[in-house]
Design a protein around this motif. Structure first.
Motif, PDB file in Angstrom:
ATOM      1  N   SER A 105       0.836  -1.204   0.000  1.00 22.30           N
ATOM      2  CA  SER A 105       0.000   0.000   0.000  1.00 22.30           C
ATOM      3  C   SER A 105       0.871   1.254   0.000  1.00 22.30           C
ATOM      4  CB  SER A 105      -0.925  -0.009   1.227  1.00 22.30           C
ATOM      5  OG  SER A 105      -1.809   1.088   1.206  1.00 22.30           O
ATOM      6  N   ILE A 106       1.999   1.166  -0.675  1.00 26.50           N
ATOM      7  CA  ILE A 106       2.919   2.301  -0.744  1.00 26.50           C
ATOM      8  C   ILE A 106       2.391   3.320  -1.751  1.00 26.50           C
ATOM      9  CG2 ILE A 106       5.235   3.042  -1.408  1.00 26.50           C
ATOM     10  CD1 ILE A 106       6.271   0.352  -0.427  1.00 26.50           C
ATOM     11  N   ALA A 107       2.297   4.570  -1.313  1.00 27.70           N
ATOM     12  CA  ALA A 107       1.838   5.656  -2.191  1.00 27.70           C
ATOM     13  C   ALA A 107       2.930   6.724  -2.243  1.00 27.70           C
ATOM     14  CB  ALA A 107       0.535   6.239  -1.679  1.00 27.70           C
ATOM     15  N   ARG A 108       3.906   6.504  -3.083  1.00 25.42           N
ATOM     16  CA  ARG A 108       4.988   7.476  -3.256  1.00 25.42           C
ATOM     17  C   ARG A 108       5.247   7.623  -4.751  1.00 25.42           C
ATOM     18  NH1 ARG A 108      10.171   6.152   0.210  1.00 25.42           N
ATOM     19  NH2 ARG A 108      10.791   8.140  -0.726  1.00 25.42           N
ATOM     20  N   GLY A 109       5.180   8.834  -5.241  1.00 24.59           N
ATOM     21  CA  GLY A 109       5.400   9.026  -6.666  1.00 24.59           C
ATOM     22  C   GLY A 109       5.328  10.486  -7.045  1.00 24.59           C
ATOM     23  N   ASN A 110       5.459  10.716  -8.319  1.00 34.62           N
ATOM     24  CA  ASN A 110       5.477  12.072  -8.852  1.00 34.62           C
ATOM     25  C   ASN A 110       4.176  12.381  -9.571  1.00 34.62           C
ATOM     26  OD1 ASN A 110       8.428  13.130  -8.497  1.00 34.62           O
ATOM     27  ND2 ASN A 110       8.628  10.992  -9.132  1.00 34.62           N
ATOM     28  N   LEU A 111       3.614  13.548  -9.272  1.00 33.38           N
ATOM     29  CA  LEU A 111       2.364  13.994  -9.878  1.00 33.38           C
ATOM     30  C   LEU A 111       2.656  15.208 -10.738  1.00 33.38           C
ATOM     31  CD1 LEU A 111       0.144  13.559  -6.706  1.00 33.38           C
ATOM     32  CD2 LEU A 111       0.075  12.125  -8.756  1.00 33.38           C
ATOM     33  N   LYS A 112       3.076  14.947 -11.959  1.00 35.08           N
ATOM     34  CA  LYS A 112       3.462  16.007 -12.886  1.00 35.08           C
ATOM     35  C   LYS A 112       2.888  15.714 -14.265  1.00 35.08           C
ATOM     36  CE  LYS A 112       8.030  16.580 -10.685  1.00 35.08           C
ATOM     37  NZ  LYS A 112       9.486  16.516 -10.938  1.00 35.08           N
ATOM     38  N   PRO A 113       2.751  16.724 -15.098  1.00 31.77           N
ATOM     39  CA  PRO A 113       2.288  16.503 -16.473  1.00 31.77           C
ATOM     40  C   PRO A 113       3.419  15.955 -17.344  1.00 31.77           C
ATOM     41  CG  PRO A 113       2.774  18.811 -16.141  1.00 31.77           C
ATOM     42  CD  PRO A 113       2.934  18.165 -14.790  1.00 31.77           C
ATOM     43  N   LEU A 114       3.071  15.587 -18.552  1.00 36.39           N
ATOM     44  CA  LEU A 114       4.073  15.072 -19.485  1.00 36.39           C
ATOM     45  C   LEU A 114       4.811  16.185 -20.213  1.00 36.39           C
ATOM     46  CD1 LEU A 114       2.129  12.107 -21.140  1.00 36.39           C
ATOM     47  CD2 LEU A 114       3.772  11.997 -19.265  1.00 36.39           C
ATOM     48  N   THR A 115       4.250  17.388 -20.209  1.00 39.13           N
ATOM     49  CA  THR A 115       4.872  18.501 -20.929  1.00 39.13           C
ATOM     50  C   THR A 115       4.951  19.731 -20.022  1.00 39.13           C
ATOM     51  OG1 THR A 115       2.748  19.310 -21.779  1.00 39.13           O
ATOM     52  CG2 THR A 115       3.937  17.704 -23.140  1.00 39.13           C
ATOM     53  N   GLY A 116       5.756  20.709 -20.446  1.00 37.72           N
ATOM     54  CA  GLY A 116       5.874  21.949 -19.694  1.00 37.72           C
ATOM     55  C   GLY A 116       7.161  22.031 -18.911  1.00 37.72           C
ATOM     56  N   ASP A 117       7.307  23.126 -18.173  1.00 42.93           N
ATOM     57  CA  ASP A 117       8.542  23.363 -17.432  1.00 42.93           C
ATOM     58  C   ASP A 117       8.761  22.361 -16.311  1.00 42.93           C
ATOM     59  OD1 ASP A 117       9.029  25.551 -19.032  1.00 42.93           O
ATOM     60  OD2 ASP A 117       8.066  26.976 -17.656  1.00 42.93           O
ATOM     61  N   ASP A 118       7.673  21.835 -15.770  1.00 45.20           N
ATOM     62  CA  ASP A 118       7.784  20.879 -14.658  1.00 45.20           C
ATOM     63  C   ASP A 118       7.318  19.493 -15.093  1.00 45.20           C
ATOM     64  OD1 ASP A 118       8.377  20.123 -12.027  1.00 45.20           O
ATOM     65  OD2 ASP A 118       6.294  20.398 -11.392  1.00 45.20           O
ATOM     66  N   ALA A 119       7.722  19.099 -16.297  1.00 46.77           N
ATOM     67  CA  ALA A 119       7.271  17.821 -16.852  1.00 46.77           C
ATOM     68  C   ALA A 119       7.966  16.642 -16.177  1.00 46.77           C
ATOM     69  CB  ALA A 119       7.544  17.790 -18.354  1.00 46.77           C
ATOM     70  N   LEU A 120       7.318  15.496 -16.250  1.00 47.93           N
ATOM     71  CA  LEU A 120       7.904  14.263 -15.733  1.00 47.93           C
ATOM     72  C   LEU A 120       9.228  13.964 -16.425  1.00 47.93           C
ATOM     73  CD1 LEU A 120       4.897  11.760 -15.595  1.00 47.93           C
ATOM     74  CD2 LEU A 120       6.267  12.493 -13.633  1.00 47.93           C
ATOM     75  N   SER A 121      10.200  13.554 -15.646  1.00 50.39           N
ATOM     76  CA  SER A 121      11.460  13.073 -16.209  1.00 50.39           C
ATOM     77  C   SER A 121      11.439  11.547 -16.223  1.00 50.39           C
ATOM     78  CB  SER A 121      12.638  13.553 -15.359  1.00 50.39           C
ATOM     79  OG  SER A 121      12.598  12.943 -14.074  1.00 50.39           O
ATOM     80  N   SER A 122      12.373  10.965 -16.932  1.00 57.68           N
ATOM     81  CA  SER A 122      12.489   9.501 -16.935  1.00 57.68           C
ATOM     82  C   SER A 122      12.737   8.980 -15.522  1.00 57.68           C
ATOM     83  CB  SER A 122      13.623   9.058 -17.865  1.00 57.68           C
ATOM     84  OG  SER A 122      13.346   9.411 -19.197  1.00 57.68           O
ATOM     85  N   GLU A 123      13.518   9.742 -14.756  1.00 57.43           N
ATOM     86  CA  GLU A 123      13.813   9.343 -13.375  1.00 57.43           C
ATOM     87  C   GLU A 123      12.547   9.374 -12.514  1.00 57.43           C
ATOM     88  OE1 GLU A 123      15.558  11.568 -15.122  1.00 57.43           O
ATOM     89  OE2 GLU A 123      17.389  10.386 -15.439  1.00 57.43           O
ATOM     90  N   ASP A 124      11.682  10.373 -12.742  1.00 57.58           N
ATOM     91  CA  ASP A 124      10.413  10.445 -12.015  1.00 57.58           C
ATOM     92  C   ASP A 124       9.576   9.193 -12.264  1.00 57.58           C
ATOM     93  OD1 ASP A 124      10.925  13.007 -11.000  1.00 57.58           O
ATOM     94  OD2 ASP A 124       9.941  13.997 -12.695  1.00 57.58           O
ATOM     95  N   ILE A 125       9.489   8.809 -13.520  1.00 63.27           N
ATOM     96  CA  ILE A 125       8.684   7.639 -13.889  1.00 63.27           C
ATOM     97  C   ILE A 125       9.285   6.369 -13.302  1.00 63.27           C
ATOM     98  CG2 ILE A 125       7.896   6.220 -15.824  1.00 63.27           C
ATOM     99  CD1 ILE A 125       7.724   8.816 -17.468  1.00 63.27           C
ATOM    100  N   GLN A 126      10.614   6.247 -13.370  1.00 58.47           N
ATOM    101  CA  GLN A 126      11.276   5.057 -12.834  1.00 58.47           C
ATOM    102  C   GLN A 126      11.086   4.947 -11.330  1.00 58.47           C
ATOM    103  OE1 GLN A 126      15.322   5.491 -14.187  1.00 58.47           O
ATOM    104  NE2 GLN A 126      14.789   5.114 -16.326  1.00 58.47           N
ATOM    105  N   PHE A 127      11.223   6.085 -10.619  1.00 57.22           N
ATOM    106  CA  PHE A 127      11.039   6.058  -9.168  1.00 57.22           C
ATOM    107  C   PHE A 127       9.610   5.666  -8.804  1.00 57.22           C
ATOM    108  CE2 PHE A 127       9.496   8.162  -5.340  1.00 57.22           C
ATOM    109  CZ  PHE A 127      10.358   7.641  -4.389  1.00 57.22           C
ATOM    110  N   THR A 128       8.640   6.284  -9.460  1.00 54.72           N
ATOM    111  CA  THR A 128       7.241   6.008  -9.158  1.00 54.72           C
ATOM    112  C   THR A 128       6.896   4.552  -9.459  1.00 54.72           C
ATOM    113  OG1 THR A 128       6.694   8.308  -9.689  1.00 54.72           O
ATOM    114  CG2 THR A 128       4.864   6.759  -9.573  1.00 54.72           C
ATOM    115  N   SER A 129       7.392   4.039 -10.566  1.00 52.87           N
ATOM    116  CA  SER A 129       7.111   2.650 -10.938  1.00 52.87           C
ATOM    117  C   SER A 129       7.715   1.681  -9.931  1.00 52.87           C
ATOM    118  CB  SER A 129       7.647   2.351 -12.338  1.00 52.87           C
ATOM    119  OG  SER A 129       6.908   3.060 -13.313  1.00 52.87           O
ATOM    120  N   TYR A 130       8.919   1.991  -9.460  1.00 51.53           N
ATOM    121  CA  TYR A 130       9.528   1.099  -8.464  1.00 51.53           C
ATOM    122  C   TYR A 130       8.764   1.168  -7.154  1.00 51.53           C
ATOM    123  CZ  TYR A 130      12.649  -1.486  -5.549  1.00 51.53           C
ATOM    124  OH  TYR A 130      13.140  -2.438  -4.687  1.00 51.53           O
ATOM    125  N   ALA A 131       8.447   2.388  -6.725  1.00 50.89           N
ATOM    126  CA  ALA A 131       7.763   2.555  -5.439  1.00 50.89           C
ATOM    127  C   ALA A 131       6.412   1.868  -5.420  1.00 50.89           C
ATOM    128  CB  ALA A 131       7.594   4.044  -5.134  1.00 50.89           C
TER     129      ALA A 131
END
Length: 247
Positions: A84-110
């Motif tokens: 029941s781990i809820a840790r991840g990044n809540l960002k859009p795919l585009t824009g100045d604060d877009a998801l990075s590959s590292e964000d996706i990898q961290f969220t997927s692992y968590a």
């Protein structure tokens, strides 16, 4: 894992009422931990069970190893592994604060792949009960668009696929793996999602039961999956949402 709030905490309460001893893993700052420990102590006392709190980083390999060695020394066995781990990044795919590959990898692992690491290490340590259950939690956001939810959606979709393979490949060890898809629930994690108030309003309107899901609704399904009568349920995605997904 993730037992200090939301679905995880509700499950601690539910299973304790049915006599299960529980090791709770969570990650909280020291200032927030004291009231949580008081709640665990009260639940344990009222139900005459043992609740072992572990404020650790469940995503770190060294923390996982230390925990496993500790329960191995005390000769416990694991009947249920709830992720029941809820840790991840809540960002859009585009824009100045877009998801990075590292964000996706961290969220997927968590929120997905870490379940596999925990399962394999517990299995290697021979700590699973002969009739063990593994349960992961997903959401409707794995299948439709929610603002800022891309990384979590990817992780949840990955978890659902992973669970199917775990259901098959760990069945020979007596382990049953299932996924619960909860309905919209007003948890601390949901409130971090952009537009969460709108999600709650839509969920209330869609739900045939006239309300959104509560954490205890999901905890009851976790309990049911732990019973002997649920022995033959393996590889399932179970909707615990009052029928919300039907609309």
């Amino acid at each position: 894992m993730g037992g200090s709030s939301g679905f995880g905490f509700a499950t601690v309460e539910k299973l304790a009422r049915h006599g299960m001893n529980i090791a709770v893993l969570y990650r909280e700052p020291s200032v927030a931990e004291k009231p949580i420990l008081q709640k665990f102590s009260k639940i344990a006392s009222e139900n005459n069970v043992t609740i072992l709190p572990h404020n650790i980083n469940a995503l770190a390999a060294d923390a996982r190893e230390k925990f496993i060695q500790g329960i191995k020394i005390e000769k416990h066995s694991v009947k249920l592994l709830l992720h029941s781990i809820a840790r991840g990044n809540l960002k859009p795919l585009t824009g100045d604060d877009a998801l990075s590959s590292e964000d996706i990898q961290f969220t997927s692992y968590a929120m997905s792949n870490s379940l596999l690491d925990w399962t394999r290490d517990l299995l290697k340590a021979e700590l699973f009960h002969a009739d063990a259950r593994i349960i992961g939690l997903t959401s409707e956001g794995a299948h439709k668009y929610w603002d800022g939810y891309a990384a979590v959606s990817i992780a949840k979709a990955s978890l659902e696929s992973l669970a199917k393979y775990m259901a098959v490949e760990f069945a020979s060890f007596g382990i049953k793996t299932n996924i619960i898809q909860a309905g919209i629930t007003s948890t601390a994690s949901l409130k971090m999602i952009p537009g969460s108030d709108e999600l709650i309003a839509i969920g209330t309107k869609r739900n045939p039961m006239g309300r959104i899901t509560q954490p205890d609704d999901v905890a009851k399904v976790v309990y049911l999956l732990c019973t002997d009568d649920a022995f033959w349920i393996n590889g399932a995605l179970i909707h615990a949402d009052g029928g919300e997904h039907c609309r």
